[in-house]
Design a protein around this motif. Structure first.
Motif, PDB file in Angstrom:
ATOM      1  N   GLU A   1       0.841  -1.204   0.000  1.00 17.09           N
ATOM      2  CA  GLU A   1       0.000   0.000   0.000  1.00 17.09           C
ATOM      3  C   GLU A   1       0.870   1.245   0.000  1.00 17.09           C
ATOM      4  O   GLU A   1       1.953   1.273   0.596  1.00 17.09           O
ATOM      5  CB  GLU A   1      -0.900  -0.008   1.243  1.00 17.09           C
ATOM      6  N   TRP A   2       0.371   2.264  -0.674  1.00 21.94           N
ATOM      7  CA  TRP A   2       1.035   3.564  -0.687  1.00 21.94           C
ATOM      8  C   TRP A   2      -0.027   4.659  -0.733  1.00 21.94           C
ATOM      9  O   TRP A   2      -0.909   4.648  -1.588  1.00 21.94           O
ATOM     10  CB  TRP A   2       1.950   3.682  -1.916  1.00 21.94           C
ATOM     11  N   SER A   3       0.053   5.600   0.227  1.00 20.17           N
ATOM     12  CA  SER A   3      -0.811   6.787   0.216  1.00 20.17           C
ATOM     13  C   SER A   3       0.081   8.017   0.117  1.00 20.17           C
ATOM     14  O   SER A   3       1.132   8.088   0.766  1.00 20.17           O
ATOM     15  CB  SER A   3      -1.653   6.874   1.493  1.00 20.17           C
ATOM     16  N   LEU A   4      -0.337   8.967  -0.699  1.00 20.37           N
ATOM     17  CA  LEU A   4       0.428  10.202  -0.894  1.00 20.37           C
ATOM     18  C   LEU A   4      -0.254  11.343  -0.177  1.00 20.37           C
ATOM     19  O   LEU A   4      -1.420  11.645  -0.436  1.00 20.37           O
ATOM     20  CB  LEU A   4       0.540  10.509  -2.391  1.00 20.37           C
ATOM     21  N   MET A   5       0.475  11.982   0.749  1.00 21.57           N
ATOM     22  CA  MET A   5      -0.047  13.109   1.500  1.00 21.57           C
ATOM     23  C   MET A   5       0.732  14.363   1.137  1.00 21.57           C
ATOM     24  O   MET A   5       1.967  14.390   1.220  1.00 21.57           O
ATOM     25  CB  MET A   5       0.072  12.850   3.004  1.00 21.57           C
ATOM     26  N   LEU A   6       0.009  15.397   0.710  1.00 25.05           N
ATOM     27  CA  LEU A   6       0.620  16.672   0.326  1.00 25.05           C
ATOM     28  C   LEU A   6       0.269  17.723   1.376  1.00 25.05           C
ATOM     29  O   LEU A   6      -0.898  17.864   1.759  1.00 25.05           O
ATOM     30  CB  LEU A   6       0.100  17.117  -1.035  1.00 25.05           C
ATOM     31  N   HIS A   7       1.262  18.477   1.814  1.00 27.94           N
ATOM     32  CA  HIS A   7       1.054  19.502   2.831  1.00 27.94           C
ATOM     33  C   HIS A   7       1.624  20.818   2.311  1.00 27.94           C
ATOM     34  O   HIS A   7       2.780  20.882   1.888  1.00 27.94           O
ATOM     35  CB  HIS A   7       1.756  19.109   4.137  1.00 27.94           C
ATOM     36  N   GLY A   8       0.804  21.853   2.342  1.00 28.68           N
ATOM     37  CA  GLY A   8       1.275  23.138   1.850  1.00 28.68           C
ATOM     38  C   GLY A   8       0.140  24.140   1.781  1.00 28.68           C
ATOM     39  O   GLY A   8      -0.872  24.018   2.481  1.00 28.68           O
TER      40      GLY A   8
END
Length: 641
Positions: free
Chosen positions: A603-610
């Motif tokens: 599993e891979w989840s991509l989290m973007l913060h900005g």
């Protein structure tokens, strides 16, 4: 309410914390080899005053150590009849607490290892205007403090230092800023520290009293915190030892490290202690740097850190500074959940000729670097205060690097006391310098990301520049609100071949049109689950839509794990700072091994913060060649698209 603590952001933070805590608990859950302390987390069915909780504890043979994170329903109980560490849970004591009609749950705290980070070899930019002539401090050890003023002494490279004199010359010395040294205690009676000691903000969580004085040992093992404190706030021109980076600032002692085993409650209460009196928390410790440990903060500690950045400093957010680790090339600081957290500022070190120290860990979560040893003579380390009124020139490791960074941040906060915890990270990115830093083995080179910011896998965005940071802080405008976008996920069982790579991709619009849209990046997390026949041979690379490739996990030759793997572990990169996240992100999974290995990616989840809005728009550009000018120009082009 400050922008960084908006209700929407707080809601997202709570959601993010929930899955992160689950992941960390899963990796740090007790096994047959773990130990259990005599501490218990007690949750009551209703709010209780400390006096009521004290009576409940006494009724069952416990001592009430106080509330957890100032809660009225959660308390820390200790049973002195139990040993500080034992191999089995005490079912009897747990049941006794649970039988009380006021108690909802009672959880015996596991004990885990936390180690000090210190190497033991034997046993302006043009922002700065109108700089006034500056006289060197008269302190006897100042000539040995090459990290403050490098003239080439001890084989160093001239001008490779923190450029603190350019900050001092602007009249900034750290006044009214307090840094807490979370460590083995502080010798607050030391003549170079006692007038800058903040007793009101100090506490001893190892002995549960207000006096965090180090415990005596013949080998001076508990000198670590005192040495770190002197780097930040040793007094100037008093004829004793050297001088602190922010010599007019205050230091608080939080003694919490001097015990055989750490517990979640002690860590949490330490990181949440007096958040409106303390501006900066400096930590020169972490999980064991043995190249095989994957560990991070537990639930209560994560709650304390998130609470600190959202509510501390009266809503501006506490700054948590972390030493990146001393495991050398055999370890990767992205496996340290403290240093790799986006809530902390992870600091690596360099030696006085610009090389990385051989104990430096590398990882994509490191934000910047300061200094540790001298190159020619390893005993020429950081000159600072020592126990019992003494001085030393041998403090070193990333233990020495983190307090230097805390001192620089104290200078920035005096220059502008409205800076948020995120502003400090942006200032770090924009003002840190490549200077003469280089990888001694030629593995990691300086690279430009998609908006023109130069970074290095070892050193982050470079060495801190106090003069430039203070100058930019004075004209700084708080960055726009921060959002968290779950950009996509891949849940697909894929075998990792022995001699080839698994390539996975996520194409995202970065939550465009939603309330959590991100257009300008700060931190990026790849939350990954996988296992393999040998975890230490797995390498991971994340490539952004703008082509920036981050190694988010390097080979760790000492890690023989074949059972646990990684379970929802949040690998983090700062290398894409300022980039535009829309487009295709690629994850490469591969083995780096001379012998055949096998594994499965799950599993891979991509989290973007900005931010949705461009940062820096209100800042004037005084130097057209500065990082600020380069990034601001790129963002102006982007905002017109």
């Amino acid at each position: 309410m400050p922008l960084s603590a908006s209700p929407r952001t707080r809601l997202t933070v709570r959601w993010l914390l929930s899955w992160l805590a689950i992941a960390l608990i899963a990796l740090g859950s007790p096994s047959s080899a773990d130990l259990f302390s005599n501490s218990f987390l007690v949750r009551f069915k209703r709010d209780l005053e400390p006096s009521e909780a004290h009576l409940v504890a006494e009724r069952h043979g416990f001592v009430n150590m106080g509330p957890v994170l100032r809660s009225k329903s959660e308390y820390h109980f200790v049973n002195r009849a139990l040993p500080p560490a034992r191999s089995k849970r005490s079912i009897t004591h747990t049941r006794k607490l649970k039988s009380d009609p006021l108690i909802h749950t009672a959880i015996q705290q596991p004990g885990f290892i936390r180690v000090k980070r210190g190497y033991k070899p034997l046993k302006v930019e043009n922002l700065v205007k109108n700089i006034q002539p500056h006289q060197d401090p008269s302190d006897p050890y100042f000539p040995y403090q090459w990290y403050l003023k490098n003239t080439g002494q001890n084989g160093g490279k001239a001008k490779l230092d923190l450029n603190v004199e350019a900050a001092w010359a602007q009249g900034i010395t750290g006044k009214n800023i307090t840094t807490a040294i979370m460590d083995d205690g502080v010798d607050y009676m030391h003549p170079d520290l006692k007038y800058n000691y903040n007793a009101e903000a100090s506490f001893d969580f190892s002995s549960n009293d207000p006096f965090p004085y180090p415990r005596y040992t013949d080998d001076w093992f508990n000198s670590h915190g005192t040495r770190c404190a002197g780097e930040v706030a040793a007094a100037r021109d008093n004829g004793i030892c050297g001088v602190g980076v922010a010599y007019d600032s205050k230091i608080a002692g939080i003694r919490m490290l001097d015990q055989p085993y750490m517990t979640d409650l002690i860590e949490a209460n330490s990181m949440g202690h007096e958040p409106n009196l303390i501006d900066i928390y400096s930590a020169s410790w972490g999980p064991t740097d043995d190249g095989k440990t994957v560990d991070g903060p537990r639930n209560a500690t994560m709650r304390a850190i998130v609470k600190g950045v959202n509510e501390g400093r009266n809503g501006l957010g506490n700054i948590y500074v972390w030493a990146s680790g001393d495991g050398g090339e055999d370890d990767d600081c992205n496996c340290d959940g403290y240093a790799a957290s986006m809530w902390t500022v992870s600091i690596n070190s360099a030696i006085n000729d610009g090389q990385n120290a051989h104990y430096d860990e590398s990882c994509s979560s490191t934000l910047a670097s300061t200094f540790s040893n001298g190159a020619k003579d390893p005993n020429t380390g950081v000159a600072t205060t020592d126990l019992y009124g003494k001085c030393t020139t041998t403090h070193s490791g990333t233990s020495a690097a983190a307090p230097e960074a805390a001192g620089v941040f104290a200078l920035a906060l005096e220059a502008n006391n409205k800076l948020t915890w995120r502003d400090i990270q942006h200032l770090t990115v924009l003002t840190s310098k490549r200077n003469s830093l280089f990888d001694a083995k030629g593995r990691f080179h300086w690279t430009m990301n998609g908006v023109g910011l130069e970074f290095n896998h070892l050193f982050g965005f470079g060495v801190l520049d106090a003069g430039a940071m203070v100058a930019l802080a004075k004209q700084w405008k708080t960055v726009p609100p921060r959002y968290h976008c779950e950009a996509g996920s891949v849940s697909e069982l894929r075998q990792i071949p022995s001699k080839d790579s698994v390539m996975l991709s996520i194409t995202t619009n970065a939550c465009k049109g939603d309330s959590t849209e991100v257009r300008y990046l700060e931190h990026v997390q790849a939350v990954i689950t996988l296992n393999s026949t040998r975890r230490g041979d797995v390498e991971l690379f994340l490539t952004s839509p703008m082509g920036t490739r981050s190694m988010i996990l390097s080979r760790r030759q000492n890690d023989d794990d074949s059972r646990d793997g990684f379970s929802k572990w949040p690998f983090m990169t700062t290398h894409t700072w300022g980039e535009y996240p829309q487009g295709t992100w690629t994850l490469e999974v591969k083995f780096n091994s001379e012998t055949p290995q096998s594994g499965f990616f799950k599993e891979w989840s991509l989290m973007l913060h900005g931010t949705k809005d461009p940062p820096y728009t209100e800042l004037p550009v005084l130097d057209p060649h500065s990082k600020l000018a380069i990034v601001k120009k790129a963002h102006e082009v982007r905002s017109k698209m």
